[in-house]
Design a protein around this motif. Structure first.
Motif, PDB file in Angstrom:
ATOM      1  N   VAL A 269      63.893  82.559  71.657  1.00 29.81           N
ATOM      2  CA  VAL A 269      62.852  81.550  71.471  1.00 29.81           C
ATOM      3  C   VAL A 269      62.761  81.202  69.991  1.00 29.81           C
ATOM      4  CG1 VAL A 269      60.404  81.006  71.709  1.00 29.81           C
ATOM      5  CG2 VAL A 269      61.585  82.321  73.498  1.00 29.81           C
ATOM      6  N   LYS A 270      62.807  79.910  69.676  1.00 29.16           N
ATOM      7  CA  LYS A 270      62.714  79.457  68.297  1.00 29.16           C
ATOM      8  C   LYS A 270      61.709  78.319  68.200  1.00 29.16           C
ATOM      9  CE  LYS A 270      65.989  79.111  65.443  1.00 29.16           C
ATOM     10  NZ  LYS A 270      67.198  78.707  64.679  1.00 29.16           N
ATOM     11  N   GLU A 271      61.141  78.160  67.019  1.00 28.01           N
ATOM     12  CA  GLU A 271      60.294  77.018  66.728  1.00 28.01           C
ATOM     13  C   GLU A 271      61.090  76.035  65.875  1.00 28.01           C
ATOM     14  OE1 GLU A 271      56.711  78.433  64.929  1.00 28.01           O
ATOM     15  OE2 GLU A 271      55.784  78.917  66.861  1.00 28.01           O
ATOM     16  N   LEU A 272      61.197  74.803  66.350  1.00 30.29           N
ATOM     17  CA  LEU A 272      61.958  73.766  65.672  1.00 30.29           C
ATOM     18  C   LEU A 272      61.007  72.644  65.263  1.00 30.29           C
ATOM     19  CD1 LEU A 272      64.948  73.679  68.186  1.00 30.29           C
ATOM     20  CD2 LEU A 272      64.845  74.892  66.008  1.00 30.29           C
ATOM     21  N   TYR A 273      61.340  71.943  64.188  1.00 27.58           N
ATOM     22  CA  TYR A 273      60.423  70.950  63.629  1.00 27.58           C
ATOM     23  C   TYR A 273      61.078  69.569  63.632  1.00 27.58           C
ATOM     24  CZ  TYR A 273      57.733  74.993  62.211  1.00 27.58           C
ATOM     25  OH  TYR A 273      57.010  76.164  62.236  1.00 27.58           O
ATOM     26  N   TYR A 274      60.274  68.581  64.034  1.00 26.09           N
ATOM     27  CA  TYR A 274      60.780  67.219  64.160  1.00 26.09           C
ATOM     28  C   TYR A 274      59.731  66.219  63.661  1.00 26.09           C
ATOM     29  CZ  TYR A 274      64.021  69.556  67.325  1.00 26.09           C
ATOM     30  OH  TYR A 274      64.941  70.408  67.868  1.00 26.09           O
ATOM     31  N   ASP A 275      60.231  65.059  63.247  1.00 25.72           N
ATOM     32  CA  ASP A 275      59.333  63.956  62.899  1.00 25.72           C
ATOM     33  C   ASP A 275      58.909  63.174  64.134  1.00 25.72           C
ATOM     34  OD1 ASP A 275      59.465  64.091  59.905  1.00 25.72           O
ATOM     35  OD2 ASP A 275      61.602  63.791  60.331  1.00 25.72           O
ATOM     36  N   ARG A 276      59.790  63.118  65.145  1.00 21.96           N
ATOM     37  CA  ARG A 276      59.488  62.369  66.371  1.00 21.96           C
ATOM     38  C   ARG A 276      60.017  63.150  67.559  1.00 21.96           C
ATOM     39  NH1 ARG A 276      59.381  56.846  64.402  1.00 21.96           N
ATOM     40  NH2 ARG A 276      59.040  55.959  66.483  1.00 21.96           N
ATOM     41  N   VAL A 277      59.313  63.064  68.675  1.00 22.92           N
ATOM     42  CA  VAL A 277      59.768  63.622  69.950  1.00 22.92           C
ATOM     43  C   VAL A 277      59.780  62.489  70.964  1.00 22.92           C
ATOM     44  CG1 VAL A 277      59.368  65.293  71.785  1.00 22.92           C
ATOM     45  CG2 VAL A 277      58.813  65.893  69.417  1.00 22.92           C
ATOM     46  N   LEU A 278      60.930  62.246  71.569  1.00 25.67           N
ATOM     47  CA  LEU A 278      61.093  61.181  72.558  1.00 25.67           C
ATOM     48  C   LEU A 278      61.346  61.794  73.927  1.00 25.67           C
ATOM     49  CD1 LEU A 278      63.465  58.812  70.531  1.00 25.67           C
ATOM     50  CD2 LEU A 278      60.966  58.926  70.488  1.00 25.67           C
ATOM     51  N   ALA A 279      60.720  61.246  74.941  1.00 24.10           N
ATOM     52  CA  ALA A 279      60.861  61.761  76.308  1.00 24.10           C
ATOM     53  C   ALA A 279      61.696  60.799  77.140  1.00 24.10           C
ATOM     54  CB  ALA A 279      59.489  61.958  76.943  1.00 24.10           C
ATOM     55  N   CYS A 280      62.901  61.217  77.502  1.00 30.24           N
ATOM     56  CA  CYS A 280      63.784  60.435  78.378  1.00 30.24           C
ATOM     57  C   CYS A 280      64.055  61.279  79.618  1.00 30.24           C
ATOM     58  CB  CYS A 280      65.074  60.075  77.649  1.00 30.24           C
ATOM     59  SG  CYS A 280      64.826  59.060  76.170  1.00 30.24           S
ATOM     60  N   THR A 281      63.017  61.502  80.394  1.00 32.41           N
ATOM     61  CA  THR A 281      63.056  62.474  81.490  1.00 32.41           C
ATOM     62  C   THR A 281      63.131  61.817  82.863  1.00 32.41           C
ATOM     63  OG1 THR A 281      60.638  62.589  81.281  1.00 32.41           O
ATOM     64  CG2 THR A 281      61.918  64.309  80.201  1.00 32.41           C
ATOM     65  N   GLY A 282      63.502  60.547  82.908  1.00 32.12           N
ATOM     66  CA  GLY A 282      63.727  59.897  84.180  1.00 32.12           C
ATOM     67  C   GLY A 282      62.479  59.267  84.776  1.00 32.12           C
ATOM     68  N   PHE A 283      62.635  58.828  86.020  1.00 33.92           N
ATOM     69  CA  PHE A 283      61.584  58.091  86.702  1.00 33.92           C
ATOM     70  C   PHE A 283      61.271  58.737  88.048  1.00 33.92           C
ATOM     71  CE2 PHE A 283      63.507  55.155  83.771  1.00 33.92           C
ATOM     72  CZ  PHE A 283      62.467  54.364  83.316  1.00 33.92           C
ATOM     73  N   ARG A 284      60.167  58.299  88.633  1.00 34.40           N
ATOM     74  CA  ARG A 284      59.764  58.785  89.952  1.00 34.40           C
ATOM     75  C   ARG A 284      59.107  57.662  90.736  1.00 34.40           C
ATOM     76  NH1 ARG A 284      54.199  60.255  90.012  1.00 34.40           N
ATOM     77  NH2 ARG A 284      54.599  61.649  91.767  1.00 34.40           N
ATOM     78  N   PHE A 285      59.042  57.856  92.031  1.00 33.95           N
ATOM     79  CA  PHE A 285      58.372  56.910  92.917  1.00 33.95           C
ATOM     80  C   PHE A 285      56.865  57.009  92.737  1.00 33.95           C
ATOM     81  CE2 PHE A 285      56.478  56.312  97.245  1.00 33.95           C
ATOM     82  CZ  PHE A 285      56.691  54.952  97.358  1.00 33.95           C
ATOM     83  N   ASP A 286      56.176  55.869  92.790  1.00 34.51           N
ATOM     84  CA  ASP A 286      54.721  55.824  92.643  1.00 34.51           C
ATOM     85  C   ASP A 286      54.081  55.646  94.022  1.00 34.51           C
ATOM     86  OD1 ASP A 286      52.105  55.444  92.016  1.00 34.51           O
ATOM     87  OD2 ASP A 286      52.389  53.680  90.755  1.00 34.51           O
ATOM     88  N   PRO A 287      53.445  56.707  94.584  1.00 34.67           N
ATOM     89  CA  PRO A 287      52.858  56.604  95.926  1.00 34.67           C
ATOM     90  C   PRO A 287      51.384  56.217  95.917  1.00 34.67           C
ATOM     91  CG  PRO A 287      52.855  58.885  95.243  1.00 34.67           C
ATOM     92  CD  PRO A 287      53.386  58.089  94.072  1.00 34.67           C
ATOM     93  N   SER A 288      50.864  55.786  94.776  1.00 35.00           N
ATOM     94  CA  SER A 288      49.414  55.578  94.650  1.00 35.00           C
ATOM     95  C   SER A 288      48.900  54.452  95.539  1.00 35.00           C
ATOM     96  CB  SER A 288      49.055  55.303  93.183  1.00 35.00           C
ATOM     97  OG  SER A 288      49.692  54.130  92.708  1.00 35.00           O
ATOM     98  N   MET A 289      49.764  53.571  96.040  1.00 34.37           N
ATOM     99  CA  MET A 289      49.310  52.459  96.882  1.00 34.37           C
ATOM    100  C   MET A 289      48.916  52.908  98.291  1.00 34.37           C
ATOM    101  SD  MET A 289      52.900  50.533  97.845  1.00 34.37           S
ATOM    102  CE  MET A 289      53.769  50.925  96.338  1.00 34.37           C
ATOM    103  N   PHE A 290      49.301  54.109  98.692  1.00 35.06           N
ATOM    104  CA  PHE A 290      49.051  54.556 100.067  1.00 35.06           C
ATOM    105  C   PHE A 290      47.720  55.292 100.169  1.00 35.06           C
ATOM    106  CE2 PHE A 290      53.660  54.410  99.531  1.00 35.06           C
ATOM    107  CZ  PHE A 290      54.031  53.649 100.620  1.00 35.06           C
ATOM    108  N   ASP A 291      46.949  54.975 101.197  1.00 27.81           N
ATOM    109  CA  ASP A 291      45.765  55.795 101.454  1.00 27.81           C
ATOM    110  C   ASP A 291      46.153  56.938 102.381  1.00 27.81           C
ATOM    111  OD1 ASP A 291      45.783  54.942 104.102  1.00 27.81           O
ATOM    112  OD2 ASP A 291      43.867  53.882 103.996  1.00 27.81           O
ATOM    113  N   GLY A 292      45.178  57.756 102.759  1.00 29.79           N
ATOM    114  CA  GLY A 292      45.489  58.959 103.526  1.00 29.79           C
ATOM    115  C   GLY A 292      46.133  58.697 104.872  1.00 29.79           C
ATOM    116  N   SER A 293      45.907  57.533 105.459  1.00 33.52           N
ATOM    117  CA  SER A 293      46.460  57.241 106.786  1.00 33.52           C
ATOM    118  C   SER A 293      47.939  56.888 106.742  1.00 33.52           C
ATOM    119  CB  SER A 293      45.688  56.084 107.424  1.00 33.52           C
ATOM    120  OG  SER A 293      45.877  54.876 106.682  1.00 33.52           O
ATOM    121  N   ALA A 294      48.458  56.593 105.563  1.00 30.76           N
ATOM    122  CA  ALA A 294      49.859  56.155 105.464  1.00 30.76           C
ATOM    123  C   ALA A 294      50.592  56.818 104.312  1.00 30.76           C
ATOM    124  CB  ALA A 294      49.909  54.632 105.295  1.00 30.76           C
ATOM    125  N   ARG A 295      50.044  57.891 103.764  1.00 34.59           N
ATOM    126  CA  ARG A 295      50.658  58.504 102.592  1.00 34.59           C
ATOM    127  C   ARG A 295      51.898  59.306 102.990  1.00 34.59           C
ATOM    128  NH1 ARG A 295      48.756  59.012  97.667  1.00 34.59           N
ATOM    129  NH2 ARG A 295      46.656  58.495  98.393  1.00 34.59           N
TER     130      ARG A 295
END
Length: 515
Positions: A269-295
């Motif tokens: 385990v090491k501690e590393l130092y940066y000026d910027r951290v960028l997140a390129c961790t992909g995408f996911r499906f957004d299920p927020s449009m569904f209510d409980g009857s169709a989730r």
């Protein structure tokens, strides 16, 4: 009156299904799109505006079916003007050209723009979709919204990272900075390549190994067009790929302190130092449009909806999925997550919907029930089919043989056929052959550029089963049970039509099977 089909999303998959329904002309359908035009995802992504889906209009062939093997962007259409090669000749085309193409493809389709779906519910057998522009009901809903939400790993302090969706793409904004990029996919390396000239140090980090697409044959793995950063790492040019886990991100003055656990160094385990951290961790499906009857139930770290072999929700009957979110059926194996794969999956989905809701048999051409006719049909298809080529091992042509006739069914999902078969009232068969194109076992373990690795000789039938390269595989089923398998010998030019090497051995296999 409720619609037959309600399609959510006017990206490539939604447009493809709409075009098939429009050409068929038998069903009421509507596409709901939240943006003002089609292909909204491509107006922003990829962030550096160059696609990695290949475009090759100059193939030396005038066969439109064969040419789709080298065209990863066109949607399926009978209109020759709707080939993406008409829009640009660039091998890796600009995203803006694709947006222009989708606008033209969408003309004449029933699409309601500026209609963001806010809620989908189900009552008995009917779905209701509430939108910014009104409420719509349908017997069947097909969601083709893609993976529209960025994936956020469970890392303390991850909110301090700049997401791929919001970070600057101007290299001068990173002048003389130390940058950490979290992620090891194409978006991460695309970003790293863009910043190499202006940063002092770039580290690309993630818990898994880097997988190269030219070795795995999965086009979602790192593509060569994005791997210049690997060259700078291996040649000790101030950049590095870190294998391990980001434990924590914390502010440290004007920069960030990142706690990292290395996989290759006994979990040091090491501690590393940066000026910027960028997140390129992909995408996911957004299920927020569904209510409980169709989730829908979610899988793969809640990134995708769980689906049956028909791309139907495992827990909400009548709810189907199309496009890149259908990749759960061949996750990181074939091409359902990409346009050149899911365009065929959508065409198969259309046939499944017609069979399910209107009892329309799978389209088929009739053949004589002879080994010669079956063999000739298989040879003709494997030498020009783009669907079997692009969706290797996932889609199959299926030949069913009864006492009096045989029928040839194009582009059937392998898992769907295994579950449902293709029998109809006028064609109850006993014999069936599936025809796929497949790589050999452990093909991803072979370095294709290592000349010391022994490969089987091409065009040698007796060694065909050991071939690592893409080649046709024919399986025989009797009364639904797999009985035998035949591999056609691999060929450098992907021509499997030599009389003594390909045709005669296949005919002998078919003859033995039917007898």
């Amino acid at each position: 009156m409720p619609l037959d089909y309600l399609i959510v999303g006017a990206g490539p998959a939604g447009l493809q299904l709409a075009a098939l329904l429009e050409a068929d002309g038998k069903r009421d359908y509507l596409v709901l799109e939240g943006a003002a035009g089609p292909g909204a995802f491509f107006t922003r992504y990829p962030r550096h505006r160059t696609l990695i889906s290949i475009n090759k209009p100059h193939t030396g062939s005038d066969d439109p079916e064969l040419n789709l093997r080298l065209d990863w962007n066109s949607l399926l259409s009978d209109d020759p003007d709707l080939l993406f090669g008409k829009y640009t000749e660039r091998y890796f085309p600009a995203a803006d050209d694709y947006v222009r193409y989708l606008h033209d493809f969408a003309r004449g389709l029933r699409i309601k723009y500026d209609s963001r779906v806010t809620r989908i519910s189900k009552n008995d057998e009917l779905f209701t979709a509430e939108t910014d522009a009104g409420t719509f009901s349908a017997r069947c809903v097909i969601v083709a919204t893609g993976v529209s939400r960025t994936h956020r790993p469970d890392i303390p302090g991850f909110e301090l990272a700049e997401g791929y969706d919001e970070m600057s793409v101007d290299p001068r904004d990173f002048l003389d900075q130390r940058v950490l990029i979290i992620g090891k996919g194409n978006s991460a390396f695309e970003t790293a390549d863009n910043l190499m000239e202006t940063t002092t140090v770039i580290h690309v980090a993630g818990p898994s190994s880097v997988h190269l697409a030219w070795r795995t044959h999965y086009v979602g793995h790192l593509r060569a067009v994005n791997n210049n950063f690997l060259d700078s790492y291996q040649l000790k040019s101030a950049n590095a790929v870190l294998d391990g886990t980001v434990r924590r991100i914390e502010r440290d003055g004007d920069g960030f302190r990142v706690t990292f656990s290395f996989s290759r160094a006994n979990e040091v385990v090491k501690e590393l130092y940066y000026d910027r951290v960028l997140a390129c961790t992909g995408f996911r499906f957004d299920p927020s449009m569904f209510d409980g009857s169709a989730r829908p139930e979610m899988i793969i770290k809640d990134r995708f909806p769980a689906q049956t072999e028909a791309w139907e929700s495992v827990n909400v009957p009548g709810l189907f999925f199309a496009g890149t979110i259908s990749q759960v059926r061949d996750f990181k194996k074939s091409t359902s997550g990409f346009i050149h794969g899911f365009r065929y999956a959508v065409r198969a989905l259309h046939k499944i919907l017609e069979r399910t809701y209107a009892e329309v048999p799978w389209p088929a051409g009739k053949l004589d029930a002879t080994p010669e006719a079956v063999t000739d049909a298989i040879i003709a298809r494997v030498n020009r089919s783009s669907a079997l080529w692009q969706q290797f091992g996932f889609l199959a042509d299926v030949v069913t043989v009864a006492a009096t006739d045989a029928r040839y069914h194009d582009e059937v999902p392998v898992a769907w056929f295994a579950q449902h078969g293709l029998a109809t009232g006028d064609h109850e068969y006993r014999h069936a052959f599936t025809v796929t194109l497949e790589y050999g076992p452990e093909h991803d373990k072979v370095d294709p550029f290592d000349v010391t690795v022994t490969r089987v000789a091409q065009d040698v039938p007796g060694q065909a089963h050991a071939a690592a390269y893409l080649h046709p595989v024919v399986r025989y089923f009797r009364d639904g049970t797999h009985e035998a398998t035949h591999h056609l010998a691999e060929n450098l030019e992907n021509q499997w039509d030599r009389p003594d090497v390909h045709v005669a051995p296949l005919r002998s296999f078919v003859t033995r099977s039917l007898s």
